[in-house]
Design a protein around this motif. Structure first.
Motif, PDB file in Angstrom:
ATOM      1  N   GLY A 494      69.153  53.023-110.615  1.00 26.62           N
ATOM      2  CA  GLY A 494      68.984  51.881-109.731  1.00 26.62           C
ATOM      3  C   GLY A 494      70.298  51.398-109.146  1.00 26.62           C
ATOM      4  N   GLN A 497      71.515  53.671-106.417  1.00 30.58           N
ATOM      5  CA  GLN A 497      70.856  53.358-105.155  1.00 30.58           C
ATOM      6  C   GLN A 497      71.512  52.159-104.487  1.00 30.58           C
ATOM      7  OE1 GLN A 497      69.410  56.097-104.500  1.00 30.58           O
ATOM      8  NE2 GLN A 497      67.359  55.399-104.026  1.00 30.58           N
ATOM      9  N   THR A 518      63.560  54.403-102.985  1.00 30.42           N
ATOM     10  CA  THR A 518      63.160  53.993-104.329  1.00 30.42           C
ATOM     11  C   THR A 518      62.489  55.111-105.110  1.00 30.42           C
ATOM     12  OG1 THR A 518      61.068  53.145-103.437  1.00 30.42           O
ATOM     13  CG2 THR A 518      62.889  51.585-103.631  1.00 30.42           C
ATOM     14  N   ARG A 526      62.858  48.464-108.030  1.00 28.20           N
ATOM     15  CA  ARG A 526      62.245  48.432-106.701  1.00 28.20           C
ATOM     16  C   ARG A 526      62.140  47.005-106.180  1.00 28.20           C
ATOM     17  NH1 ARG A 526      58.424  52.238-108.772  1.00 28.20           N
ATOM     18  NH2 ARG A 526      56.697  50.789-108.534  1.00 28.20           N
ATOM     19  N   PHE A 529      65.556  45.997-105.000  1.00 27.37           N
ATOM     20  CA  PHE A 529      65.913  46.735-103.795  1.00 27.37           C
ATOM     21  C   PHE A 529      65.242  46.123-102.563  1.00 27.37           C
ATOM     22  CE2 PHE A 529      66.061  50.250-100.843  1.00 27.37           C
ATOM     23  CZ  PHE A 529      67.266  50.860-101.124  1.00 27.37           C
ATOM     24  N   TRP A 530      63.936  45.843-102.658  1.00 24.91           N
ATOM     25  CA  TRP A 530      63.214  45.315-101.508  1.00 24.91           C
ATOM     26  C   TRP A 530      63.556  43.860-101.227  1.00 24.91           C
ATOM     27  CZ3 TRP A 530      60.980  47.459 -97.539  1.00 24.91           C
ATOM     28  CH2 TRP A 530      60.646  48.804 -97.619  1.00 24.91           C
ATOM     29  N   THR A 547      58.824  56.277 -97.484  1.00 22.75           N
ATOM     30  CA  THR A 547      58.509  56.030 -98.890  1.00 22.75           C
ATOM     31  C   THR A 547      57.196  56.700 -99.256  1.00 22.75           C
ATOM     32  OG1 THR A 547      58.109  54.318-100.567  1.00 22.75           O
ATOM     33  CG2 THR A 547      57.369  53.831 -98.331  1.00 22.75           C
ATOM     34  N   GLU A 552      54.793  49.732-100.983  1.00 23.64           N
ATOM     35  CA  GLU A 552      56.001  49.306-100.293  1.00 23.64           C
ATOM     36  C   GLU A 552      55.797  49.209 -98.784  1.00 23.64           C
ATOM     37  OE1 GLU A 552      59.343  50.913-103.463  1.00 23.64           O
ATOM     38  OE2 GLU A 552      59.165  51.909-101.533  1.00 23.64           O
TER      39      GLU A 552
END
Length: 613
Positions: A494, A497, A518, A526, A529-530, A547, A552
């Motif tokens: 993670g 990323q 992701t 996730r 991230f979003w 994705t 998502e």
């Protein structure tokens, strides 16, 4: 496995012994700083025979370590582990002769055909020649690969590779099947097919299966679920028993007219003192109230939005358990709903404001890309507006990555018009690339460099120097909560990323391209991230994202669905769900319905001349 009758009593049920028994299991590795790191911390559990059992947990939970210990590839540093009645420390070879194991990166031989891969694995497992023909035929039929046996494995789509990997794993009938995230990185259609194969094998052959997964809908199919985090088992039980832990705490809220669901989601998830989790779903927002928070205390967060109770799901229980454990382990740690959730400090120098004009920032007209006689993208057209989150979706091999690479200026179009950030890509690709950021699915971080050294390298590649580069480095490291001195190769997935996205944003691009950002990361990562993506969109950055997590797509303003190089659907998530008709209750089912309907129509059209003849 069916219960057997006890010979000492008529009709008395005798339970089969568990196939896996772990007691106080400990596994240590050397950490990045040279100090011992406990990947498993005194774990105890049992797995019953003849069941489908799931291991779930975020990155670093210990799932893969546990899988590898069960196979005998790793030895415990403490405690005891018995598999199929054998001591895993003493009888690893005996265990390995009776199990089949599909790791995350299954070792297909890409230069060999599908049939040659099956033959090779049958040889390795000593499958007798007289059993192979029937076994291969059945596996090829179940995986729908019978038409492609001569095709090299390297030419298969991601979903087909995963199905072939599963077929190779099952060339013999094992006493225990171990699957380590078998569906990561594949589209919903392939994911559904994989699980149909697994469930069919369990039903017909009584297989005992232990699977680790990042998808809670997959875990919900299992008879028993074990939840792990940071090397500890947090809970175990049936999906129903785990869901009961969050009963009465789950709600759904409809955003105000004209408000994106992701904005309401961001408002909720930014209040961790009252909200455990929030995620867009079906144009609304599913959220979990903290147990100690009164139901009538959420008015300011909802800001007039209508909220109602909903039935709890397994993912709700998973998020509640994880959040509670994270707070217990790190009671003073900052909430990771998104670095710098206030948003104004870290990138104030960027001056990113939502552009007032509505002129598209990306214009695609009749885009075509051919590779020899093969058409990967066929006459695709769409626009993307400034500040929009635009999702590009499709099954493995649909042409979306080819489209994505053309939009980034990495691949020339065969024909058509393509304009990005005001630049015609057929004439000035280098100019356009300076105005975009790109995060590839397999981002090329330099593992032996520190976070700061990686960012300095990419900053230099974007032309940043001196004081400007230093200011951007400080801002981007603060925004993504990155330790400048940490070695990049030792970061959890993670955080890698995060670093990849930080590198893509260093030069303050107007457009950010994210290719399956992701894939392979857990729900906690996730969400974080979003949350960052939502904030970037609010600041005016245009986001183009691919994705395989259909939920998502609910974060996107609009989505496009491709298959076989053709554009099948284009519109808001709500419009696409409605286009799917009765089967489109959620984005996952809508995606499957649209792709399957288009394929059925194409088969009918292709067969029409023969019918006439």
């Amino acid at each position: 496995m069916s219960p057997t009758l006890d010979s000492h009593g008529a009709g008395e049920v005798k339970r089969a012994p568990p196939i896996i028994v772990a007691r106080d299991l400990v596994k240590r590795f050397e950490g990045p700083d040279g100090a011992p790191f406990e990947a498993l911390k005194g774990v105890s559990f049992e797995v019953a025979a003849g069941r489908l059992t799931a291991l779930v947990g975020p990155d670093g939970a210990g799932k893969t370590t546990l899988m590898r210990m069960i196979t005998g590839l790793l030895r415990a540093d403490g405690g005891a582990l018995h598999v199929l009645g054998h001591d895993a420390a003493q009888d690893a070879q005996e265990i390995q002769s009776r199990i089949s194991y599909m790791p995350q990166r299954f070792g297909l031989y890409e230069d060999l055909s599908i049939q040659e891969n099956l033959d090779l694995y049958a040889d390795l497992h000593g499958v007798p020649a007289n059993l192979r023909r029937e076994r291969f035929a059945r596996l090829l039929e179940m995986t729908d690969l019978a038409r492609f046996t001569a095709r090299p494995a390297g030419n298969l789509s991601g979903g087909m590779k995963q199905k072939l990997g599963l077929a190779c794993t099952l060339v013999r009938v094992p006493d225990l099947l171990l699957l380590d995230e078998p569906s990561v990185g594949v589209d919903p259609l392939s994911r559904r097919d994989l699980w149909e194969i697994i469930e069919q094998m369990i039903a017909e052959e009584g297989l005992s299966v232990l699977v680790s997964t990042a998808y809670m809908d997959e875990a919900a199919r299992c008879e028993r679920v074990h939840v792990f985090n940071k090397g500890e088992q947090l809970a175990e039980g049936t999906p129903g028993e785990l869901r009961a832990q969050v009963a009465g705490l789950t709600y759904v809220a409809a955003p105000r007219e004209g408000e994106p669901a992701r904005d309401l989601q961001a408002r909720l998830i930014d209040a961790p003192d009252r909200i455990v989790d929030a995620v867009p779903s079906g144009g609304e927002v599913h959220f979990i109230r903290r147990p100690e928070c009164a139901a009538d205390s959420l008015g300011d967060l909802l800001a007039g939005c209508e909220a109602r109770a909903r039935e709890e799901e397994l993912e709700d229980a998973f998020m509640l358990l994880l959040r509670a454990h994270e707070e217990e382990v790190k009671p003073t740690a900052p909430e990771q709903g998104g670095p710098d959730q206030g948003g104004e400090a870290a990138l104030s120098s960027a001056g990113l404001e939502r552009e007032q004009d509505s002129a598209p920032i990306i214009v695609v007209r009749d885009l075509v890309r051919r590779f020899g006689d093969f058409t990967a993208v066929a006459s695709t057209s769409f626009d993307v507006r400034p500040g929009e989150i635009f999702g590009l979706l499709g099954p493995n091999g649909a042409g979306k990555t080819t489209t994505f690479r053309m939009l980034c200026g990495l691949l020339p179009a065969s024909s058509g018009h393509l304009e990005v950030a005001g630049v015609n890509l057929r004439q000035a690709r280098a100019t356009a690339r300076r105005r975009i950021g790109y995060v590839a699915q397999k981002f090329s971080l330099y593992a032996n460099l520190s976070v700061r050294e990686n960012l300095e390298f990419f900053g230099g590649a974007y032309g940043l120097r001196g004081r400007t580069l230093r200011a951007r480095l400080r801002a981007i490291e603060a925004r993504f909560d990155l330790d400048p001195q940490a070695q990049s190769g030792n970061l959890p997935h993670g955080y890698k990323q995060r670093l990849a996205m930080a590198a893509g944003l260093l030069h303050e691009p107007r457009i950010l391209f994210l290719d399956e950002p992701t894939s392979g990361i857990d729900p906690l990562a996730r969400r974080a991230f979003w949350r960052t993506i939502t904030q970037l969109s609010q600041e005016g950055v245009t986001i183009i994202v691919t994705t395989h997590f259909m939920e998502e797509a609910e974060y996107c303003d609009r989505i496009a669905i491709q298959d076989a190089g053709r554009l099948l659907a284009l519109g808001t998530p709500r419009a696409v769900r409605e286009e799917a008709g009765p089967r489109g209750q959620d984005m996952n089912s809508a995606f499957i319905a649209i792709v399957e309907n288009a394929r059925a129509h194409e088969r009918t059209r292709a067969a029409a001349p023969e019918s006439v003849a």
